[in-house]
Design a protein around this motif. Structure first.
Motif, PDB file in Angstrom:
ATOM      1  N   GLY A 118       0.830  -1.198   0.000  1.00 29.86           N
ATOM      2  CA  GLY A 118       0.000   0.000   0.000  1.00 29.86           C
ATOM      3  C   GLY A 118       0.860   1.242   0.000  1.00 29.86           C
ATOM      4  O   GLY A 118       1.884   1.311  -0.664  1.00 29.86           O
ATOM      5  N   LYS A 119       0.481   2.236   0.801  1.00 31.50           N
ATOM      6  CA  LYS A 119       1.196   3.504   0.821  1.00 31.50           C
ATOM      7  C   LYS A 119       2.627   3.329   1.319  1.00 31.50           C
ATOM      8  O   LYS A 119       3.544   4.009   0.871  1.00 31.50           O
ATOM      9  CB  LYS A 119       0.450   4.502   1.706  1.00 31.50           C
ATOM     10  CG  LYS A 119       1.005   5.892   1.631  1.00 31.50           C
ATOM     11  CD  LYS A 119       0.166   6.875   2.396  1.00 31.50           C
ATOM     12  CE  LYS A 119       0.730   8.274   2.251  1.00 31.50           C
ATOM     13  NZ  LYS A 119      -0.032   9.252   2.990  1.00 31.50           N
ATOM     14  N   ALA A 120       2.834   2.408   2.241  1.00 31.24           N
ATOM     15  CA  ALA A 120       4.178   2.174   2.777  1.00 31.24           C
ATOM     16  C   ALA A 120       5.143   1.725   1.682  1.00 31.24           C
ATOM     17  O   ALA A 120       6.335   1.978   1.770  1.00 31.24           O
ATOM     18  CB  ALA A 120       4.119   1.125   3.881  1.00 31.24           C
ATOM     19  N   GLY A 121       4.661   1.080   0.648  1.00 31.60           N
ATOM     20  CA  GLY A 121       5.513   0.632  -0.439  1.00 31.60           C
ATOM     21  C   GLY A 121       5.764   1.698  -1.487  1.00 31.60           C
ATOM     22  O   GLY A 121       6.673   1.577  -2.292  1.00 31.60           O
ATOM     23  N   ARG A 122       4.942   2.774  -1.496  1.00 31.20           N
ATOM     24  CA  ARG A 122       5.083   3.817  -2.506  1.00 31.20           C
ATOM     25  C   ARG A 122       5.761   5.078  -1.997  1.00 31.20           C
ATOM     26  O   ARG A 122       6.352   5.813  -2.755  1.00 31.20           O
ATOM     27  CB  ARG A 122       3.702   4.201  -3.034  1.00 31.20           C
ATOM     28  CG  ARG A 122       3.024   3.122  -3.808  1.00 31.20           C
ATOM     29  CD  ARG A 122       1.778   3.652  -4.483  1.00 31.20           C
ATOM     30  NE  ARG A 122       0.844   4.326  -3.591  1.00 31.20           N
ATOM     31  CZ  ARG A 122      -0.140   3.730  -2.938  1.00 31.20           C
ATOM     32  NH1 ARG A 122      -0.305   2.440  -3.051  1.00 31.20           N
ATOM     33  NH2 ARG A 122      -0.949   4.420  -2.180  1.00 31.20           N
TER      34      ARG A 122
END
Length: 149
Positions: A118-122
């Motif tokens: 999710g956002k943690a990966g982007r």
């Protein structure tokens, strides 16, 4: 219910038979039932429209029997999904979508099981702990200060 949904319902439930009731008839009944400035019909108007179509579809039966027959056509039916593309499972596609073979920054977007983070990966999340990255004794300052007193 919008006109498109009404037309789809009539097609999917075989209220449109091509002889007595056509797509044009369904659209005319919808236009006749809905209000002048409205684009949708209510449930009461839906029932009225079914009565109108039942008279056209089953001309030889009484109005009550015709309505009952149309209800029988519609009962318990689900929308028919047509024109939907199916997923291709070729070796090329599976190779390109295998997250274990991703490299570089793309690899950081997925956890070991292959699910996206999710956002943690982007987004680069900022470490606000006050320590520089890689410092081994992070979080031990309070212990040293209290231990010295």
């Amino acid at each position: 219910m919008h006109g498109k949904n009404w037309s789809k319902l009539c097609k999917d439930c075989q209220v449109i038979d091509g002889k007595n009731v056509t797509v044009t008839d369904v659209d005319i009944v919808f236009s006749k039932i809905k209000g002048k400035s409205c684009r949708t019909i209510t449930f009461e108007q839906f029932k009225e429209a079914l009565e109108e179509l039942s008279k056209k579809r089953f001309k030889d039966k009484s109005s009550e029997d015709a309505v009952r027959e149309v209800h029988r056509l519609i009962e318990g039916k689900a929308p028919i999904i047509s024109g939907v593309t199916k997923a291709i499972s070729s070796p090329t596609v599976s190779r390109l979508t295998d997250t274990t073979k991703f490299t570089g920054s793309h690899k950081e977007r997925f956890d070991p099981s292959g699910r996206g983070k999710g956002k943690a990966g982007r987004v680069d999340l900022v470490d606000e702990s006050g320590y520089v990255p890689g410092y081994k004794h992070a979080g031990t300052y309070d212990q040293k200060v209290q231990g010295g007193k």
